[in-house]
Write a protein that holds these residues in place. Structure first.
Motif, PDB file in Angstrom:
ATOM      1  N   LEU A 154     -10.884  -1.962 -14.188  1.00 43.04           N
ATOM      2  CA  LEU A 154      -9.487  -2.273 -13.546  1.00 43.04           C
ATOM      3  C   LEU A 154      -8.399  -3.010 -14.525  1.00 43.04           C
ATOM      4  O   LEU A 154      -7.479  -2.999 -14.516  1.00 43.04           O
ATOM      5  N   THR A 223      -3.788  -4.161  -8.265  1.00 36.03           N
ATOM      6  CA  THR A 223      -4.524  -3.290  -7.495  1.00 36.03           C
ATOM      7  C   THR A 223      -5.388  -4.070  -6.253  1.00 36.03           C
ATOM      8  O   THR A 223      -5.692  -4.977  -6.463  1.00 36.03           O
ATOM      9  N   GLU A 246      -1.479  -0.225  -6.780  1.00 33.47           N
ATOM     10  CA  GLU A 246      -2.526   0.790  -6.684  1.00 33.47           C
ATOM     11  C   GLU A 246      -3.195   0.348  -5.314  1.00 33.47           C
ATOM     12  O   GLU A 246      -3.909  -0.727  -5.505  1.00 33.47           O
ATOM     13  N   CYS A 280     -11.779   2.892  -4.273  1.00 34.48           N
ATOM     14  CA  CYS A 280     -10.403   3.185  -3.603  1.00 34.48           C
ATOM     15  C   CYS A 280     -10.428   4.679  -3.306  1.00 34.48           C
ATOM     16  O   CYS A 280      -9.822   5.073  -2.235  1.00 34.48           O
ATOM     17  N   GLU A 456      -0.982   4.810 -12.703  1.00 33.54           N
ATOM     18  CA  GLU A 456      -1.631   4.315 -13.745  1.00 33.54           C
ATOM     19  C   GLU A 456      -2.358   5.591 -14.632  1.00 33.54           C
ATOM     20  O   GLU A 456      -2.101   6.837 -14.252  1.00 33.54           O
TER      21      GLU A 456
END
Ligand code: NAD
Length: 484
Positions: A154, A223, A246, A280, A456
């Motif tokens: 990430l 995120t 996110e 996620c 993203e």
């Protein structure tokens, strides 16, 4: 290794001298201490990034691409060491950690190249002998706030498009998994000019918030959870700062009666249990046509029982421990609440007894589910699959959309009409047909509704980190009556 903040190309303790420790979730050992940073450390990192920006944004996209390639190569050369750090602090199996390094390298290569093409456009002129150029410009210092479930991948998702677009960054990794990002910086420190990448470790409130509110940081890319995302949006609003968020998901999987049930069950098991459900885009709700629900339930129980829990460094391990005691306790509470609400545990539902003091939780399948139960409405971020029956594709679509989240969705069917109807009508950032959640570096990734703002991946990610400027040119140079 001595883990310190990485600021302006060198290593720093927190100005306060404070530290906190990082734990290995497989055996509860303390593996390192890192700076417990606050505004002073963030401020130093932001001013270092601001200084470095002056030269970095003036480089050609090709020059930045060359340096980003070197970062990618260095990441791949050191993949095994880096993956070891990820597995030690996060608990995921070593093979999955290796995949994270591949992701970082891929993103650096992809965006380094993409930013050479995606620099602007010429639009139709408003008058003869005039020209309108649209130029995409870098924004400045980007604040990157990262969660613990994919600590390096990430980082790569954010870092690569931000750098490629000509920005410099300050990264605040999760307090639970700060080591992988620092380890990575120690490998690449000789490649980039000082200050282009800065990393400050610390907690959300003391280190994250000063980054979000800093006046020299025009963009925050975050995120993490919906709760923190909303807080960040509120803080950023005070300075009308751009944010990309996110956030969490509650991804549904729909199994139609014409689906290959065995393949669907394998997909559900992987999609629900990989990384111990801490993804996620984990499958978090399953809707099955009523005439195949018994068959599917048998198959998913069988798949769940096959999943091997164990040492992240053992070859046959499918899932390691959850990342922390808090995360394990959260799972216990969610399953207990589901049972109190009337759910039945078909398999799992316990902390395994034979795996030492690691924070494990068994892959769990539940039925007797109602749509108003917390296990259906709230993200669990756990290896737990609640199954509900549906009567038709329309019923499945209604149930899938009955959520505050809209990150991903998958549907298993051989009927193209059903698949595309679901793709049309379900409000989520990604729809996968006959597959659990998959990503593509070149396709946008992100959430609708409370799963986030912004995208993203793909060229869309570059746009999160730059501003569009209109440059108007009149090349007639003639006298003109300007007044209406
Ligand atoms: P979290 O929101 O608790 O923390 C994420 C990061 O935000 C950490 O670095 C934390 O220190 C920081 N933070 C916390 N409070 C802050 C504040 N007030 N100001 C600034 N920063 C703050 O999330 P988590 O528990 O680390 O991660 C799990 C969540 O992340 C889940 O909800 C998951 O769905 C989500 N997630 C989303 C995606 C996606 O791409 N949509 C990917 C991975 C994880």
């Amino acid at each position: 290794m001595n883990y310190k903040n990485y600021i302006n190309g060198s290593w720093h303790d927190a100005k306060s001298g404070k530290k906190f420790s990082v734990e290995n979730p497989f055996n509860q050992e303390i593996i390192a201490e890192v700076p417990d940073s606050n505004f002073d450390d963030i401020n130093l990192a932001v001013s270092s990034a601001k200084n470095a920006y002056l030269d970095w944004c003036l480089m050609t996209a090709g020059e930045r691409r060359d340096l980003m390639r070197e970062l990618a190569n260095k990441s791949r050369e050191n993949a095994k060491d880096l993956a070891k750090t990820i597995s030690m602090e996060m608990g995921k199996p070593f093979a999955e950690s290796l995949d994270e390094i591949d992701t970082v390298a891929d993103f650096l290569e992809y965006y380094g190249e993409l930013a050479r093409d995606e620099v602007g456009r010429i639009v139709a002129p408003v008058d003869s002998k005039t020209m309108s150029l649209v130029r995409y410009e870098s924004t400045g210092v980007i604040g990157c706030i990262i969660p613990w479930n994919y600590p390096l991948a990430l980082m790569g998702w954010k870092l690569a498009p931000a750098l490629a677009a000509g920005n410099t960054v300050v990264i605040k990794p999760s307090e639970i998994t700060p080591l992988s990002v620092l380890h990575w910086c120690s490998l690449i420190e000789s490649i980039l000019p000082p200050g282009v990448i800065n990393v400050v470790t610390g907690y959300g409130q003391s280190a994250g918030e000063p980054l979000v509110t800093h006046l020299d940081v025009p963009v925050i890319t975050f995120t993490g959870s919906v709760v923190t995302g909303k807080k960040i949006a509120r803080l950023a609003a005070d300075n009308l700062k751009k944010v990309s968020l996110e956030l969490g998901g509650k991804d549904p999987m729909i199994i139609c009666d014409d689906a290959d049930i065995e393949i669907a069950a394998q997909g559900a098991s992987w999609g629900g249990f990989v990384n111990a459900g801490q993804v996620c885009t984990s499958i978090e709700r399953i809707y099955v046509f009523e005439n195949v629900i018994n068959k599917f339930t048998e198959a998913i129980i069988e798949e769940a029982k096959k999943v091997v829990l164990g040492d992240p460094f053992a070859k046959d391990t499918d899932i390691g421990p959850m990342v922390s005691k808090a995360q394990q306790e959260n799972t216990v509470k969610k399953v207990e609440q589901a049972v109190r609400d009337g759910a039945r545990i078909l398999t799992g539902g316990n902390i395994p007894k034979n795996l030492g003091n690691g924070y494990f939780y068994q892959p769990t399948v539940l039925d007797n589910i109602r749509s108003d139960m917390e296990i259906v409405t709230e993200e669990a971020f756990s290896p737990v699959l609640p199954i509900q029956k549906v009567s038709s594709i329309q019923d499945a679509i209604i149930q899938s959309n009955d959520s505050i989240y809209g990150l991903g969705c998958s549907i298993f069917t051989k009927d193209i009409d059903r698949a595309l109807t679901a793709a049309d009508d379900i409000k989520s950032g990604t729809i996968c047909i006959n597959s659990p959640l998959m990503e593509n570096i070149a396709a946008p990734f992100g959430g609708m509704k409370q799963s986030g703002i912004g995208r993203e991946h793909g060229k869309e990610a570059l746009d999160e980190f730059r501003e569009a400027k209109h440059i108007f040119i009149d090349y007639k140079q003639e006298a003109k009556d300007w007044w209406f």
